[in-house]
Design an enzyme around this catalytic site. Structure first.
Site, PDB file in Angstrom:
ATOM      1  CB  SER A  78     -15.638  16.839  37.510  1.00 58.02           C
ATOM      2  OG  SER A  78     -16.960  16.973  38.633  1.00 58.02           O
ATOM      3  CD  GLU A 132     -20.233  15.299  41.884  1.00 60.70           C
ATOM      4  OE1 GLU A 132     -20.885  14.496  42.828  1.00 60.70           O
ATOM      5  OE2 GLU A 132     -21.292  16.937  42.123  1.00 60.70           O
ATOM      6  CE1 TYR A 138     -19.444  13.938  34.529  1.00 60.31           C
ATOM      7  CE2 TYR A 138     -19.320  14.403  36.478  1.00 60.31           C
ATOM      8  CZ  TYR A 138     -18.942  14.981  35.528  1.00 60.31           C
ATOM      9  OH  TYR A 138     -18.580  16.349  35.274  1.00 60.31           O
TER      10      TYR A 138
END
Length: 339
Positions: free
Chosen positions: A131, A133, A154
Site C-alpha cells: 500500500s 500508506e 495499517y
C-alpha cells in the site's frame, strides 16, 4: 493449459475485479472467504455458478488468515500457479481502533501464506497487496526507492508484510512480488471509505434521501485511480520473467475537497450546503500527500492508467444514481467510535 489462481479477499473490491479478469483470461479461480453468519459475496454473485455444474471455473473456500494450517491445507489441495493475496483489515482509520487485529491479519496473514508456500515447496507465483500508506510522510512523488515512513497501524502492518515478501523471495527463491498500489476506487468500494461515502451521499442528496454528509480532513491529498485498471497491473507483475516490486499510480494529486467538489457538481449540488465537519473521522496521525511515480510499471509492465480522478468521480456518482438503492443502517457511522 489453463492456469489456476487463488485470491484471498475475493469478495472485496479488488478481489472481485481480479476474479473477473482472470476468468476472462481462462483461469480457474479459487477464492478464500471468511465464515460468517451472513454471506458477503454480492460483489462476485454475478460470477458465481453452482460448483456442481459443468464448466464451473470459480470456487469459494472457507478460511481465515489467522489459521495457518487451513491455509496450508487449501494450498496443497488447490495447487495454484498464482496466489494473489489481497485480504486484509484495510481501513486505515479502523486500524487505530484495532491495531492488534490489524497486525495479525494484515501483517502476519502474509507470513502464514508465504510460510505455507515454502513448507509445501509449492512452485507458485505470489502477489502481495502492498500500500502507498507505507510511505506516510515521505515527500511526493513516491517511487520504489522512496523511504517508508508509516503513520498508522495499517501502514506498519503492510510494511511488515512487504518486507516478509521480499525476505521470502531473497531467502527461498519464491517468485514473490509487492504491488505498491496507490488509492484506487470504484463503485464497488466499501461504503465507509471516503470516496464511496462522498459519491453515495451526493446521489442520495440529489434524490432527496439524505440532507447532510459528515467528513473529517478535507485537505489530505491522494493519487486516486480506477480499480479495474489496477488489478490488470497485479496480473502483469506475475507474468514477468523475474519477480520485482512495483508502484502503481496515476501520478496525479487531488485533495478530499477536490473529490468532494467533483462529485457534488456532477450531481448538480453545492457541497457547502450539505457537508459538515466531524472530528471523529480524523486520524490520530494524518498522511498529507501521496502521489505515485509509476514509471517503472510503465517501462517494465507496459501499464499506464487511463482513468484519472475527475472521470473516476463521475463514474462513481453515476453508478450511485443508477443504483438508487435504499440506505443500509449505519452507513454514516464511525466504525469503532460511539456516536
Amino acid at each position: 493449459m489453463p492456469k489456476t489462481a487463488l485470491i484471498t479477499g475475493i469478495t472485496g473490491q479488488d478481489g472481485s475485479y481480479l476474479a473477473e479478469l482472470l476468468l476472462a483470461k481462462g483461469y480457474t479461480v479459487h477464492g478464500l472467504i471468511r465464515r460468517a453468519s451472513a454471506f458477503n459475496t454480492q460483489r462476485i454473485d454475478h460470477l458465481y455458478q453452482d460448483p456442481h455444474e459443468a464448466g464451473t471455473r470459480l470456487f469459494l473456500h472457507y478460511g481465515d488468515l489467522a489459521d495457518g494450517s487451513r491455509i496450508s491445507t487449501l494450498l496443497k489441495r488447490i495447487q495454484p500457479a498464482e496466489v494473489y493475496h489481497l485480504a486484509a483489515q484495510s481501513h486505515v482509520r479502523v486500524s487505530f481502533d484495532e491495531p492488534e487485529f490489524t497486525g495479525s491479519t494484515t501483517g502476519l496473514g502474509t507470513t502464514r501464506l508465504l510460510e505455507a508456500i515454502r513448507s509445501l515447496g509449492l512452485p507458485c507465483r505470489f502477489y502481495q497487496a502492498s500500500s502507498s500508506e507505507m510511505f506516510g510522510t515521505a515527500p511526493p512523488p513516491q517511487s520504489e526507492s522512496t523511504a517508508f515512513q508509516p503513520r498508522s497501524p495499517y501502514a506498519a502492518a503492510k510494511l511488515y508484510a512487504y518486507w516478509m515478501t521480499r525476505n521470502y523471495r531473497e531467502a527461498y527463491g519464491i517468485f514473490a512480488v509487492n504491488g505498491i498500489l496507490f488509492n484506487h476506487e470504484s463503485p464497488r468500494r466499501g461504503e465507509t471509505f471516503v470516496t464511496r461515502k462522498i459519491a453515495r451521499a451526493a446521489a442520495r442528496i440529489a434524490r432527496g434521501e439524505q440532507q447532510l454528509l459528515h467528513l473529517g480532513n478535507l485537505e489530505a491529498r491522494r493519487d486516486w485511480g480506477y480499480a479495474p485498471e489496477y488489478v490488470e497491473a497485479m496480473w502483469l507483475m506475475l507474468q514477468q520473467d523475474a519477480p520485482d516490486d512495483y508502484v502503481v499510480a496515476t501520478g496525479t494529486s487531488y485533495s478530499v475537497h477536490d473529490f468532494l467538489v467533483l462529485c457534488f457538481e456532477h450531481a448538480g449540488l453545492d457541497w457547502q450546503d450539505h457537508v459538515r465537519f466531524d472530528e471523529r473521522y480524523l486520524r490520530p496521525c494524518e498522511v498529507p500527500d501521496l502521489v505515485g511515480d509509476a514509471a517503472k510499471a510503465e517501462r517494465r509492465l507496459g501499464w499506464r492508467p487511463q482513468v484519472l480522478t475527475p472521470q473516476l468521480a463521475r463514474i462513481m456518482v453515476d453508478a450511485e444514481l443508477a443504483a438508487a438503492a435504499p440506505e443500509r443502517p449505519g452507513s454514516d457511522a464511525v466504525v469503532g467510535v460511539a456516536p
